[in-house]
Scaffold this motif. Structure first.
Motif, PDB file in Angstrom:
ATOM      1  N   ALA A 249       6.728   3.073  -2.028  1.00 43.07           N
ATOM      2  CA  ALA A 249       5.563   4.448  -2.616  1.00 43.07           C
ATOM      3  C   ALA A 249       5.183   5.344  -1.936  1.00 43.07           C
ATOM      4  N   LEU A 250       4.218   5.307  -1.108  1.00 45.05           N
ATOM      5  CA  LEU A 250       3.394   6.171  -0.215  1.00 45.05           C
ATOM      6  C   LEU A 250       4.798   7.074   0.784  1.00 45.05           C
ATOM      7  N   ALA A 251       5.924   5.699   1.046  1.00 48.69           N
ATOM      8  CA  ALA A 251       6.536   6.685   1.943  1.00 48.69           C
ATOM      9  C   ALA A 251       7.723   7.508   1.076  1.00 48.69           C
ATOM     10  N   LYS A 252       8.052   7.334   0.397  1.00 45.72           N
ATOM     11  CA  LYS A 252       8.608   8.567  -0.851  1.00 45.72           C
ATOM     12  C   LYS A 252       7.457   9.793  -1.641  1.00 45.72           C
ATOM     13  N   GLY A 253       6.339  10.152  -1.076  1.00 44.16           N
ATOM     14  CA  GLY A 253       5.377  10.573  -1.397  1.00 44.16           C
ATOM     15  C   GLY A 253       4.857  11.399  -2.660  1.00 44.16           C
ATOM     16  N   ARG A 254       5.086   9.738  -3.260  1.00 46.91           N
ATOM     17  CA  ARG A 254       3.773   9.136  -3.999  1.00 46.91           C
ATOM     18  C   ARG A 254       2.485   9.203  -4.028  1.00 46.91           C
ATOM     19  N   SER A 255       1.911   9.381  -4.846  1.00 48.71           N
ATOM     20  CA  SER A 255       0.437   9.606  -4.884  1.00 48.71           C
ATOM     21  C   SER A 255      -0.314   8.192  -4.818  1.00 48.71           C
TER      22      SER A 255
END
Length: 296
Positions: A249-255
């Protein structure tokens, strides 16, 4: 929810990796270091499937603190594949190396009797073996997975050096799924992930210390009993799947909140995981081989 490789995709991914290995190793032989762990087992099996046992060199390293099961499992993997396992005994060399570094550069406070500096030396010395084989014409096939890369659990000039990393795009939980297809023994699949640098060492506990620290630990630091208790609280909330879902999720730019929801990790741990990931980006994933005459 961000998607990890599912059971239906594993077979297709295995074929894709084997085909990629076949292309990368066209007309050459591969060298792979076996640690007795899951990642190197999977990589070795897929590489043999791609080019055959005759074109794969396997080695393992004997070092202080290495658990017997890791040596046994490395030998079992080699036996399963019908390849002689070259066993390199480096004994107490890492300890002596850190002692020499400590004497040469006391400002850095290298600790020969600590955990971190000798562990880094062990990893670096394994790379010397790869470098020696590479200079004889072997292609170095890496065993790093994406979870390690995203969190910085590798040495850029150590186990992070390879010609081709067939599982570097896969999170650890995805490599576990791939292991069932590759034929990895159940004992290896079920064991806790570990670099094997000291008895009882486990990756999730190490990550818990990094999360408590707020980033990768450079110099060895002293943790109090209160610190250790907090680390164990963190460790109790960590699973491979939770970590991988948060990292994806972080790698995909999610908060952080979205990553927390996707992974079921508490928000405070996701916030710390982001710090670990960003620290890894700065210190472990800097571009290598930069030159003035090449774009960066």
């Amino acid at each position: 929810m961000e998607a990890l490789l599912n059971t239906e995709d594993v077979g297709r991914e295995s074929v894709r990796i084997v085909n990629a290995l076949r292309r990368e190793l066209d007309g050459v032989s591969a060298v792979i270091g076996l640690s007795g762990g899951l990642d190197s087992d999977v990589v070795a099996r897929l590489t043999v499937e791609a080019v055959g046992a005759a074109r794969v060199k396997l080695f393992t390293v004997l070092q202080e603190g290495m658990e017997d099961r890791h040596v046994r499992q490395a030998r079992q993997t080699a036996d399963d594949l019908g390849i002689p396992l070259r066993t390199v005994d480096l004994g107490g060399i890492p300890h002596g190396f850190v002692e020499a570094m400590s004497a040469a550069d006391p400002d850095e406070a290298f600790q020969p009797d600590g955990l971190l500096d000798p562990a880094r030396a062990k990893c670096s010395l394994r790379t010397v073996i790869l470098s020696t084989y590479q200079d004889r014409g072997y292609v170095v096939v890496g065993t790093s997975n994406r979870t390690e890369i995203e969190t910085g659990f590798f040495l850029p000039f150590g186990d992070g050096i390879w010609h081709f990393g067939p599982i570097a795009h896969l999170f650890k939980t995805e490599v576990v799924s791939l292991a069932h297809v590759a034929g990895t023994r159940q004992e290896v699949i079920l064991q806790p992930p570990s670099a094997g640098f000291w008895p009882g060492q486990e990756d999730l506990e190490d990550l818990a210390y990094w999360l408590h620290n707020g980033g990768p630990i450079g110099r060895q630091r002293v943790f109090t009993e209160e610190d250790d208790a907090q680390v164990q609280d963190i460790r109790a909330q960590l699973t491979l799947e939770r970590i991988d879902r948060a990292l994806l999720a972080l790698a995909k730019g999610r908060s952080d909140a979205e990553a927390s929801a996707a992974s079921a990790l508490p928000l405070v741990l996701v916030e710390r995981l982001r710090l670990v990931r960003e620290g890894a980006m700065r210190s472990k994933r800097r571009p290598m081989g930069c030159r003035l005459d090449l774009p960066r």
